[in-house]
Scaffold this motif. Sequence first.
Motif, PDB file in Angstrom:
ATOM      1  N   LEU A 208       0.817  -1.209   0.000  1.00 47.59           N
ATOM      2  CA  LEU A 208       0.000   0.000   0.000  1.00 47.59           C
ATOM      3  C   LEU A 208       0.852   1.261   0.000  1.00 47.59           C
ATOM      4  CD1 LEU A 208      -2.772  -1.038   2.562  1.00 47.59           C
ATOM      5  CD2 LEU A 208      -2.969  -0.963   0.065  1.00 47.59           C
ATOM      6  N   THR A 209       1.940   1.264   0.768  1.00 46.32           N
ATOM      7  CA  THR A 209       2.765   2.467   0.837  1.00 46.32           C
ATOM      8  C   THR A 209       3.581   2.691  -0.431  1.00 46.32           C
ATOM      9  OG1 THR A 209       4.514   1.214   1.979  1.00 46.32           O
ATOM     10  CG2 THR A 209       2.952   2.452   3.345  1.00 46.32           C
ATOM     11  N   ARG A 210       3.659   1.682  -1.282  1.00 46.46           N
ATOM     12  CA  ARG A 210       4.334   1.872  -2.575  1.00 46.46           C
ATOM     13  C   ARG A 210       3.333   2.247  -3.667  1.00 46.46           C
ATOM     14  NH1 ARG A 210       7.265  -0.712   0.746  1.00 46.46           N
ATOM     15  NH2 ARG A 210       9.538  -0.824   0.592  1.00 46.46           N
ATOM     16  N   LEU A 211       2.090   1.819  -3.516  1.00 44.27           N
ATOM     17  CA  LEU A 211       1.059   2.241  -4.458  1.00 44.27           C
ATOM     18  C   LEU A 211       0.629   3.686  -4.210  1.00 44.27           C
ATOM     19  CD1 LEU A 211      -1.438  -0.758  -4.788  1.00 44.27           C
ATOM     20  CD2 LEU A 211      -0.016   0.222  -6.588  1.00 44.27           C
ATOM     21  N   ALA A 212       0.548   4.064  -2.944  1.00 40.00           N
ATOM     22  CA  ALA A 212       0.088   5.412  -2.573  1.00 40.00           C
ATOM     23  C   ALA A 212       1.022   5.962  -1.489  1.00 40.00           C
ATOM     24  CB  ALA A 212      -1.352   5.355  -2.075  1.00 40.00           C
ATOM     25  N   PRO A 213       2.264   6.293  -1.868  1.00 37.23           N
ATOM     26  CA  PRO A 213       3.275   6.635  -0.863  1.00 37.23           C
ATOM     27  C   PRO A 213       2.986   7.896  -0.064  1.00 37.23           C
ATOM     28  CG  PRO A 213       4.090   7.075  -3.079  1.00 37.23           C
ATOM     29  CD  PRO A 213       2.815   6.313  -3.232  1.00 37.23           C
ATOM     30  N   ALA A 214       2.211   8.823  -0.623  1.00 38.30           N
ATOM     31  CA  ALA A 214       1.945  10.080   0.086  1.00 38.30           C
ATOM     32  C   ALA A 214       0.646  10.043   0.882  1.00 38.30           C
ATOM     33  CB  ALA A 214       1.911  11.244  -0.914  1.00 38.30           C
ATOM     34  N   ALA A 215      -0.114   8.976   0.748  1.00 39.97           N
ATOM     35  CA  ALA A 215      -1.429   8.913   1.409  1.00 39.97           C
ATOM     36  C   ALA A 215      -1.281   8.771   2.916  1.00 39.97           C
ATOM     37  CB  ALA A 215      -2.233   7.738   0.848  1.00 39.97           C
ATOM     38  N   GLY A 216      -2.186   9.425   3.653  1.00 40.59           N
ATOM     39  CA  GLY A 216      -2.272   9.171   5.081  1.00 40.59           C
ATOM     40  C   GLY A 216      -2.850   7.781   5.307  1.00 40.59           C
ATOM     41  N   MET A 217      -2.479   7.149   6.422  1.00 34.36           N
ATOM     42  CA  MET A 217      -2.898   5.769   6.626  1.00 34.36           C
ATOM     43  C   MET A 217      -3.180   5.506   8.103  1.00 34.36           C
ATOM     44  SD  MET A 217      -0.980   2.371   5.093  1.00 34.36           S
ATOM     45  CE  MET A 217      -0.808   3.225   3.520  1.00 34.36           C
ATOM     46  N   ARG A 218      -4.262   4.781   8.367  1.00 29.21           N
ATOM     47  CA  ARG A 218      -4.597   4.329   9.707  1.00 29.21           C
ATOM     48  C   ARG A 218      -4.962   2.855   9.642  1.00 29.21           C
ATOM     49  NH1 ARG A 218      -2.584   8.465  10.630  1.00 29.21           N
ATOM     50  NH2 ARG A 218      -3.232  10.166  12.007  1.00 29.21           N
ATOM     51  N   THR A 219      -4.514   2.080  10.622  1.00 32.85           N
ATOM     52  CA  THR A 219      -4.771   0.644  10.658  1.00 32.85           C
ATOM     53  C   THR A 219      -5.514   0.294  11.941  1.00 32.85           C
ATOM     54  OG1 THR A 219      -2.736   0.220   9.406  1.00 32.85           O
ATOM     55  CG2 THR A 219      -3.705  -1.643  10.572  1.00 32.85           C
ATOM     56  N   LEU A 220      -6.630  -0.444  11.793  1.00 30.17           N
ATOM     57  CA  LEU A 220      -7.473  -0.785  12.934  1.00 30.17           C
ATOM     58  C   LEU A 220      -7.666  -2.292  13.018  1.00 30.17           C
ATOM     59  CD1 LEU A 220     -10.365   1.794  12.331  1.00 30.17           C
ATOM     60  CD2 LEU A 220      -8.299   2.136  13.675  1.00 30.17           C
ATOM     61  N   ASN A 221      -7.810  -2.798  14.248  1.00 30.45           N
ATOM     62  CA  ASN A 221      -8.235  -4.183  14.409  1.00 30.45           C
ATOM     63  C   ASN A 221      -9.735  -4.212  14.686  1.00 30.45           C
ATOM     64  OD1 ASN A 221      -8.689  -3.800  17.237  1.00 30.45           O
ATOM     65  ND2 ASN A 221      -6.504  -4.120  17.625  1.00 30.45           N
ATOM     66  N   SER A 222     -10.293  -5.398  14.814  1.00 32.22           N
ATOM     67  CA  SER A 222     -11.745  -5.530  14.888  1.00 32.22           C
ATOM     68  C   SER A 222     -12.329  -4.992  16.189  1.00 32.22           C
ATOM     69  CB  SER A 222     -12.150  -6.998  14.718  1.00 32.22           C
ATOM     70  OG  SER A 222     -11.492  -7.813  15.671  1.00 32.22           O
ATOM     71  N   GLN A 223     -11.494  -4.786  17.217  1.00 32.18           N
ATOM     72  CA  GLN A 223     -11.994  -4.249  18.477  1.00 32.18           C
ATOM     73  C   GLN A 223     -12.013  -2.717  18.507  1.00 32.18           C
ATOM     74  OE1 GLN A 223      -9.700  -7.052  18.702  1.00 32.18           O
ATOM     75  NE2 GLN A 223     -11.655  -8.163  18.745  1.00 32.18           N
ATOM     76  N   GLN A 224     -11.387  -2.087  17.524  1.00 28.04           N
ATOM     77  CA  GLN A 224     -11.297  -0.634  17.512  1.00 28.04           C
ATOM     78  C   GLN A 224     -12.465  -0.025  16.729  1.00 28.04           C
ATOM     79  OE1 GLN A 224      -7.024  -0.819  16.105  1.00 28.04           O
ATOM     80  NE2 GLN A 224      -6.902   1.022  17.382  1.00 28.04           N
ATOM     81  N   ALA A 225     -13.102   0.950  17.319  1.00 27.39           N
ATOM     82  CA  ALA A 225     -14.198   1.642  16.644  1.00 27.39           C
ATOM     83  C   ALA A 225     -13.637   2.679  15.678  1.00 27.39           C
ATOM     84  CB  ALA A 225     -15.101   2.313  17.662  1.00 27.39           C
ATOM     85  N   LEU A 226     -14.230   2.748  14.497  1.00 27.68           N
ATOM     86  CA  LEU A 226     -13.827   3.762  13.524  1.00 27.68           C
ATOM     87  C   LEU A 226     -14.519   5.070  13.876  1.00 27.68           C
ATOM     88  CD1 LEU A 226     -12.326   4.455  10.901  1.00 27.68           C
ATOM     89  CD2 LEU A 226     -14.365   3.754   9.650  1.00 27.68           C
ATOM     90  N   THR A 227     -13.747   6.099  14.140  1.00 26.42           N
ATOM     91  CA  THR A 227     -14.303   7.383  14.549  1.00 26.42           C
ATOM     92  C   THR A 227     -13.944   8.468  13.547  1.00 26.42           C
ATOM     93  OG1 THR A 227     -12.327   7.987  15.810  1.00 26.42           O
ATOM     94  CG2 THR A 227     -14.040   6.733  16.972  1.00 26.42           C
ATOM     95  N   ARG A 228     -14.630   9.597  13.669  1.00 29.34           N
ATOM     96  CA  ARG A 228     -14.315  10.732  12.804  1.00 29.34           C
ATOM     97  C   ARG A 228     -12.878  11.190  13.024  1.00 29.34           C
ATOM     98  NH1 ARG A 228     -18.264  15.592  13.162  1.00 29.34           N
ATOM     99  NH2 ARG A 228     -19.582  13.951  12.319  1.00 29.34           N
ATOM    100  N   GLU A 229     -12.413  11.123  14.261  1.00 28.99           N
ATOM    101  CA  GLU A 229     -11.048  11.548  14.552  1.00 28.99           C
ATOM    102  C   GLU A 229     -10.034  10.689  13.800  1.00 28.99           C
ATOM    103  OE1 GLU A 229     -13.746  13.278  17.202  1.00 28.99           O
ATOM    104  OE2 GLU A 229     -13.413  11.109  16.879  1.00 28.99           O
ATOM    105  N   ILE A 230     -10.305   9.385  13.707  1.00 20.84           N
ATOM    106  CA  ILE A 230      -9.402   8.493  12.973  1.00 20.84           C
ATOM    107  C   ILE A 230      -9.428   8.812  11.481  1.00 20.84           C
ATOM    108  CG2 ILE A 230      -9.075   6.091  12.238  1.00 20.84           C
ATOM    109  CD1 ILE A 230      -9.957   5.262  15.063  1.00 20.84           C
ATOM    110  N   VAL A 231     -10.626   9.005  10.927  1.00 20.71           N
ATOM    111  CA  VAL A 231     -10.742   9.296   9.499  1.00 20.71           C
ATOM    112  C   VAL A 231     -10.109  10.641   9.169  1.00 20.71           C
ATOM    113  CG1 VAL A 231     -12.353   9.733   7.611  1.00 20.71           C
ATOM    114  CG2 VAL A 231     -12.791   7.862   9.208  1.00 20.71           C
ATOM    115  N   GLU A 232     -10.443  11.663   9.938  1.00 21.62           N
ATOM    116  CA  GLU A 232      -9.861  12.986   9.693  1.00 21.62           C
ATOM    117  C   GLU A 232      -8.354  12.952   9.936  1.00 21.62           C
ATOM    118  OE1 GLU A 232     -11.370  15.310   8.301  1.00 21.62           O
ATOM    119  OE2 GLU A 232     -13.489  15.403   8.875  1.00 21.62           O
ATOM    120  N   GLY A 233      -7.923  12.139  10.903  1.00 21.25           N
ATOM    121  CA  GLY A 233      -6.492  12.021  11.164  1.00 21.25           C
ATOM    122  C   GLY A 233      -5.742  11.395  10.005  1.00 21.25           C
TER     123      GLY A 233
END
Length: 425
Positions: A208-233
């Motif tokens: 992924l970092t070679r396909l989109a090297p400048a993109a921001g990235m966040r990685t979550l496991n199944s116990q983590q809730a996806l929040t606006r702060e994570i997406v905006e971050g």
Amino acid sequence: MTDTPRRTPVTLVAGLNRTISARIAYTLLEPGTTVVSHDLRDVASGRVTRVEHRMSLDGVDTLTIDDVELEHGCVSCTLRLDLLPMLRVLHRDADVERIVVLLDPAVEPEQLAVEVAGTIVEAPDVPDAPAGVDVVITSTLCGVDARSWLQDATGDVTLTEAEVTTLEDERTLAQLAVAQVRFADAIVIEGADGVESGYDLARLHAVLTRLAPAAGMRTLNSQQALTREIVEGSLGSMTPGTPHGRPTQPFDPLLIGGPDLEEDCGVQLVSFEADRPFHPERLHDRLDVLLEGVVAARGRMWFASDPDDVMWLDSAGGALSILHVGTWLACVDDHSGVDAEHRAMAALRWDPEHGDRHIALTVLCHRADPHEVRQALVEALVTDDELARGRPYLTGLPSPFGHAHRDPCEDMDVSADPAEPSPPT
């Protein structure tokens, strides 16, 4: 001096996994935002389900679901006949300050950006014009399922076979997976704890970092809730070089964003350049090297048989296409209408005999041997002896490519002469 008319910002949300994409999109729903989506799974019947979920500036939440009947059931007509006019209408709604477009997995975000910029749209009470006069794509988010994305991105399963659509659609999951990530300004990876090992997760990140090297990235496991702060971050952590809604042009730098060229977990991005053309038949015989153990390849090509034509190669998983996308500057008398960056890059490598003609490819290997890939491409170039035989010999070389070519070869009639496509998207 006149003020530039305000355009409503649009955020695109893409991904193969509908559930992950929807979670990302709806974290962005707030006062002044409208989330729009079209479900294209049954588009072949001419029916599309459109959902508009909005929150007005005073906090009123409204959900509207409509079945849209289309005269021609296809992805493109859905965009042109329903989504693009809708964007123009929403722009004129005083309650809408931001539009989030949740894309069906069958839609490539870069292709939508092309449509927004260039397709003339009929909308109520406004002059016919592209939607881009009213809206601007400011960012694209991509949702990735860590458990399945790499398998999808390196296979050859078609959208029809995967039941993404009921259309006879020969595009592959790999083509969509790669296109969605490449156009992303930010990537949200879910299901990290569902991957077999830490090594496999690291390998996914390396791709992924070679396909989109400048993109921001966040990685979550199944116990983590996806929040606006994570997406905006994730959007806040992107670096210069992401698309920001701008479609790829044929002469853009291939390594924009500064991807790592070192090997990581068996993943390596190969940059191949040459100042002599490919021998078309020898390249054709070696194309499998770009399809086996390779996530994706793309770039500009120069064929000895067609010295005026800029050809563009794009592959993902087991699918590959080669299209005519333009003419080398060496064949054009007037350069005044050419993009300044394009002219500058051409000047840096200008050859007294061949002008700006060159080959520039990037190949993202994940199981293939990078040295074997590079060697196969070198062997496909014309030799010194062939160059010495001159232009009449070189232009007389038989070519299996024409103006368009796709692999596997049996899927494409190379004798056909289709209309020239737009620049790569």
